[in-house]
Design a protein around this motif. Structure first.
Motif, short mmCIF file in Angstrom:
data_model
loop_
_atom_site.label_atom_id
_atom_site.label_comp_id
_atom_site.label_asym_id
_atom_site.label_seq_id
_atom_site.Cartn_x
_atom_site.Cartn_y
_atom_site.Cartn_z
N LYS A 107 0.86 -1.18 0.00
CA LYS A 107 0.00 0.00 0.00
C LYS A 107 0.89 1.23 0.00
CE LYS A 107 -2.43 1.19 3.74
NZ LYS A 107 -3.55 1.27 4.72
N VAL A 124 -4.37 2.14 -1.19
CA VAL A 124 -5.13 0.98 -0.72
C VAL A 124 -4.27 -0.26 -0.90
CG1 VAL A 124 -7.33 2.06 -1.26
CG2 VAL A 124 -6.25 0.58 -2.95
N TRP A 125 -4.64 -1.33 -0.22
CA TRP A 125 -3.86 -2.56 -0.28
C TRP A 125 -4.08 -3.28 -1.61
CZ3 TRP A 125 0.01 -3.60 2.76
CH2 TRP A 125 0.03 -3.11 4.07
N TYR A 126 -2.97 -3.69 -2.24
CA TYR A 126 -3.01 -4.51 -3.45
C TYR A 126 -2.20 -5.78 -3.22
CZ TYR A 126 -5.00 -0.58 -6.02
OH TYR A 126 -5.81 0.43 -6.45
#
Length: 747
Positions: free
Chosen positions: A220, A272-274
């Motif tokens: 992130k 955001v988290w990937y």
């Protein structure tokens, strides 16, 4: 459970964090109290009238400050916090303008809007000197209390405090008065993520099959560039890297017969988290990226590497770097980044998970995306950000430092209007600061600030700049001392609605649109720009539209050591298996001549693979993990040192409170060895100076009876020491200390 500081009118703690005079301040406090009259925070000095304070009066929170032109009080009138509930207080000051907000953390209602006010007079900088101290929980007995303050003590619990976006370790105080206790704050959730601040990396080791690679990680970030993972062999050209380039995920690997480069179509620096999944089977590479928990929007890339080589050859002990790569080591030419600012979690390599704190620096547990407030521009680069919309008046604040006499600091451009474009430029000209506003190819207005007594602002020191522009005038204030203004033509400011804004330089297509005399400045700036404030808010440079030739999250005047790049052998044959590589036998240092230990001076210095250079950036250091029991009875250190500095830290072993320690340092050009085995420190200084730019061999020994230090072939200097054993932590620091480590006992 997190332990907060409890005070009962008697606990006063003093701190001396690394702060400087500045045109801005941010302050955050988390506390609870049931008493209506408290001094919560005080920053000031007995030798200047400038101060910043937060206090409670009749249960209401107030921010007070004085920049030298009179005291201003700003009260938050809506919330009485004398209910013993955890409350967060946020205060900001940009120049003369300040804002204050108060919110109780367990409240179900939305936070109330901040209140604002401005201080009188022309002063915009809060002066910090050597006597400036921070008091939390009250005011020290020796501190002069400003007459505007109603209280000098505190009763309650203080959980957290941060100044200028840097956490103040409440238990790492410089001095204490009275009795202090602890109180519990709310339980903290276990963190499984790690934040990389751009200065370091994490190192792990894993045995991997040569024919296949399996990697899964989540990241992130808001930064458009950064190295997520890098693995290679120390003795072959084989490597594999995962990185962000202009927001896109890029996979690169070379098995010995040519590199495969796969780049995503989408950008993933959105905060955001990937989840990234990599599968390599011989020459075939499979890469997928998706938002965590949203497999329906997965991006998949597949390709094969060129040539015939199908194995990624490396030794089992070859390191795998996550979140960065050391500048002292050579890297493959295809890799763009060496650093990463952001968060990483759930790293899985060949079905194994890793603790990213075990062998790391510049990494901390937890994930709070920290804003980037500084940038170094050292190679004719620039940073482009989205500009704010200017209203009736625009105020821009920032700090710069440079040794170049000329260069663009900031430049903003409006959209083309009937082939006419308006600009605002702030730049250095022969060591002076100048601002110019006008029509490209038409009339302009400019204001020039000169330093007193013919001095130059390009002196390597930090300088505060505040630019104010409205319908009537253009004003420029430098260092709170030099103010110049010029009147504007009717409508001059209203025509500037910036569509692009650049920091530290300009791309060629924009430079060509400046007035001719300014075009030559567009690539000249070398130095640091930090703490940019626009629209009443600090600018986060990690969300830059683009940047080139810039080092985010750093503040340098000169170029740091350029990371070595491995030569590209276009005719190289596929890499042989490491088991069949011929390794030269190691050369013992005693067999080396003095000439062999001396670096050659050349325009392109060669890399010393067995050496590390320190001091090119603030808090530069290396960290090693040791077995504390192995040094309990004795410590023996031997190293080769070359320096021209008179003072500096070379080596440190200590416990968390530095009650027991062994430290090697430079003092006045000589080597000083200090140690404490729990019964008082002993120090000895070498008879030979080493700060002559030549290599010297330093040997140091600490036992339960004595400490001794030797330089080259000189007789050892020795002194007795008291104590039974050395009780230290497992962390060894070399060449310096990371930010936040208190060194007052060893200084």
């Amino acid at each position: 459970i997190k332990v907060a500081v409890q005070a009962d009118r008697e606990c006063v703690r003093s701190y001396r964090p690394p702060i400087q005079s500045s045109n801005f301040n941010t302050l955050s406090l988390i506390l609870k109290t049931s008493h209506p009259k408290n001094l919560l925070f005080y920053l000031g000095s007995n030798t200047t009238v400038d101060f910043l304070a937060v206090e409670m009066h009749h249960g209401k929170v107030s921010l007070l400050w004085n920049l030298g032109s009179g005291t201003t009080r700003l009260q938050f009138p809506e919330t009485d916090i004398t209910n013993n509930r955890w409350t967060k207080i946020n205060a900001t000051r940009f120049g003369a303008h300040a804002a204050l907000s108060v919110h109780q953390l367990d409240s179900e209602s939305a936070p109330l809007p901040a209140v604002t006010s401005s201080s009188p007079g022309s002063s915009r900088v809060l002066d910090i000197d050597k006597n400036t101290v921070i008091h939390i929980g009250g005011m020290g007995a020796d501190t002069q209390r400003p007459v505007a303050l109603h209280s000098s003590s505190f009763q309650g619990c203080l959980g957290e405090a941060s100044l200028n976006e840097r956490n103040i370790g409440l238990w790492s105080y410089d001095s204490r008065e009275g009795k202090c206790g602890g109180c519990f704050s709310s339980p903290q959730a276990e963190e499984t993520s790690f934040y990389f601040d751009g200065s370091g990396f994490s190192v792990v080791q894993k045995s991997l099959r040569a024919t296949s690679t399996s990697i899964v990680l989540l990241f992130k970030t808001l930064s458009p560039g950064g190295l997520l993972l890098y693995l290679a062999s120390n003795n072959t050209r084989d490597f594999l890297s995962l990185e962000l380039v202009e927001g896109q995920v890029r996979l690169t690997f070379d098995l010995g017969s040519g590199a495969l480069i796969q780049t995503s179509n989408r950008k993933y620096n959105t905060g955001v988290w990937y989840k990234v999944t990599l599968q390599r089977n011989k020459r075939k590479g499979y890469l997928s990226i998706m938002a965590a928990g949203q497999s329906s929007e997965k991006e998949v890339l597949e390709a094969e590497s060129p040539g015939t080589a199908s194995d990624l050859n490396r030794y089992d002990l070859d390191p795998i770097y996550i979140g960065g790569f050391p500048f002292s080591r050579p890297i493959r030419r295809q890799v763009v980044s060496r650093a990463y600012v952001g968060c990483i979690k759930n790293v899985e390599i060949a079905r194994s998970n890793f603790d990213l704190l075990k062998d790391a620096y510049g990494v901390r547990k937890g994930c709070v995306l920290k804003a980037v407030r500084s940038v170094s521009l050292l190679s004719g680069g620039f940073v482009q950000i989205n500009p704010p919309s200017f209203s009736q008046e625009a105020e821009l604040l920032f700090t710069f430092s440079s040794v170049n006499q000329s260069g663009v600091l900031l430049a903003a451009f409006s959209d083309d209007r009937a082939h006419r474009q308006y600009f605002l430029s702030l730049h250095l000209v022969s060591g002076m600061v100048e601002a110019e506003l006008g029509d490209l190819g038409g009339a302009t207005r400019k204001v020039l600030v000169k330093k007193a007594n013919g001095g130059s602002f390009s002196d390597g020191r930090e300088h505060s700049v505040i630019l104010t522009v409205n319908r009537k005038s253009l004003s420029l204030l430098v260092d709170d001392e030099h103010l110049k203004s010029v009147s504007l033509m009717p409508g001059g400011f209203s025509r500037l609605s910036p569509s692009s804004l650049f920091i530290g330089g300009l791309p060629p297509e924009k430079a060509s649109r400046l007035p001719v005399r300014l075009r030559v400045l567009s690539q000249w700036f070398r130095g640091c720009i930090q703490h940019l404030v626009m629209g009443g808010a600090l600018v986060d440079l990690s969300v830059a539209v683009r940047y080139k030739g810039a080092e985010l999250n750093s503040c340098l005047l000169e170029k740091s050591t350029v990371g070595a790049v491995l030569p590209e052998d276009l005719d190289a044959k596929p890499t042989p298996d490491p088991a069949h590589l011929h390794l030269a036998p190691p050369t013992h240092r005693s067999a080396l001549t003095a000439g062999a230990l001396t670096c050659a001076s050349d325009q392109e210095p060669s890399l010393l693979p067995s050496a590390a250079q320190f001091g090119l950036s603030r808090h530069s250091h290396m960290t090693f993990i040791i077995n504390p029991s192995a040094v309990r009875k004795s410590v023996s250190v031997r190293m080769s040192v070359r320096s021209q500095a008179l003072d500096g830290l070379m080596f440190l072993l200590s416990d968390s409170k530095q009650m027991d320690f062994v430290v090697l340092s430079l003092k006045g050009g000589r080597v000083m060895l200090s140690a404490d085995l729990g019964k008082g420190p002993s120090s000895i200084v070498s008879s030979v100076a080493v700060s002559d730019g030549r290599w010297h061999i330093v040997s140091a020994e600490v036992s339960r009876k004595s400490v001794s230090v030797t330089v080259d072939d000189s007789p050892p200097a020795s002194i007795p020491i008291k104590g039974n054993q050395l009780d230290v932590d497992k962390t060894l620091f070399l060449g310096g200390l990371p930010h936040g480590v208190n060194s007052r006992r060893i200084s």
